[in-house]
Design a protein around this motif. Sequence first.
Motif, PDB file in Angstrom:
ATOM      1  N   ASN A 208       0.817  -1.210   0.000  1.00 48.86           N
ATOM      2  CA  ASN A 208       0.000   0.000   0.000  1.00 48.86           C
ATOM      3  C   ASN A 208       0.853   1.263   0.000  1.00 48.86           C
ATOM      4  N   LEU A 209       1.996   1.233   0.677  1.00 51.52           N
ATOM      5  CA  LEU A 209       2.928   2.356   0.610  1.00 51.52           C
ATOM      6  C   LEU A 209       3.419   2.537  -0.815  1.00 51.52           C
ATOM      7  N   ALA A 210       3.819   1.439  -1.446  1.00 51.80           N
ATOM      8  CA  ALA A 210       4.306   1.516  -2.827  1.00 51.80           C
ATOM      9  C   ALA A 210       3.233   2.054  -3.761  1.00 51.80           C
ATOM     10  N   THR A 211       2.013   1.572  -3.598  1.00 48.70           N
ATOM     11  CA  THR A 211       0.919   2.042  -4.454  1.00 48.70           C
ATOM     12  C   THR A 211       0.695   3.532  -4.301  1.00 48.70           C
ATOM     13  N   SER A 212       0.781   4.019  -3.068  1.00 46.24           N
ATOM     14  CA  SER A 212       0.568   5.452  -2.825  1.00 46.24           C
ATOM     15  C   SER A 212       1.640   6.307  -3.463  1.00 46.24           C
ATOM     16  N   LEU A 213       2.830   5.732  -3.710  1.00 51.67           N
ATOM     17  CA  LEU A 213       3.947   6.445  -4.312  1.00 51.67           C
ATOM     18  C   LEU A 213       4.079   6.171  -5.808  1.00 51.67           C
TER      19      LEU A 213
END
Length: 288
Positions: A208-213
């Motif tokens: 989810n962190l990667a998706t947000s970035l």
Amino acid sequence: RFSAVVALAAAATGFAATATAAPTGFGLIAYWGETASTYGGQVPTGSYVVINPNSGAQGLSASQITNWKAVIANIRAQGGKVLGYVPTGYDRNTADELTRYNAIPTELSAYKNTLGGVDGFFFDEAAHDDAALTDAQKCSGTPTKWANVRSMVSGSGAGGIKVWNAGWPGASGCFVSAAQSGEHVVMYEAAYADYLNGASWLNGDVQNLATSLNVKTWLLIHSATQAQMLATLKGTTANYVYVTSMTYNPSLPWGGPIWNYTPTYWGNDTTSGTERWCLKSLKSGGSC
């Protein structure tokens, strides 16, 4: 890496695991040699395929150059995208590590000018990492290192996709946060048994962190049975995945030839129970 993932998985806070889409495709670590026919029929369309001629692309003979150009052409003819392996020397704490880091511009040039170009680069040893460093030091040193490598890529004129392989996401996902929008990060590279200890964290908070970035993730798993491969593909939220049956051997350099052969269950798009069939089925909304 393993102990850090276990600790962070237990203490992870933030996003819940909400992503459910199947992986976009395969990210293949294909150290399969310089014979083009070895790659024939083995590359699903849309796959990223990492080649490693000589721990980079320097020092090749004329015949090797010819062979590797044929490998690149073969992969592309199947709809794959070729990524050149480039070691980056961790935190450059030893003479050998510093030599590998300083050789990055030459490696980039060799892929571009000697082999005729690739579609991007797989930067190994990516994190500012050393057993003597604290997590805070690793996290603070990695963004600067990656910025320097990006400058080397720009200076070489060799563009394309950048994949950063730090082996794990870093404390609180700091290595993922060091990537720029559109870049790729290996969220984890490990044996299946080790992956299980951090799977909920990796497929939840980290993804989810990667998706947000807008950062794409890879999951690279070895030492997996066929059943474990199927479970990994069905359970991961990573964007790109590759699972192999090859087993890590601690008595051999780099754990042995983990990525040197296709998995025993690699198969094809139509044979039930194989890795390629499973991902194709999942992507079309089916099961495996």
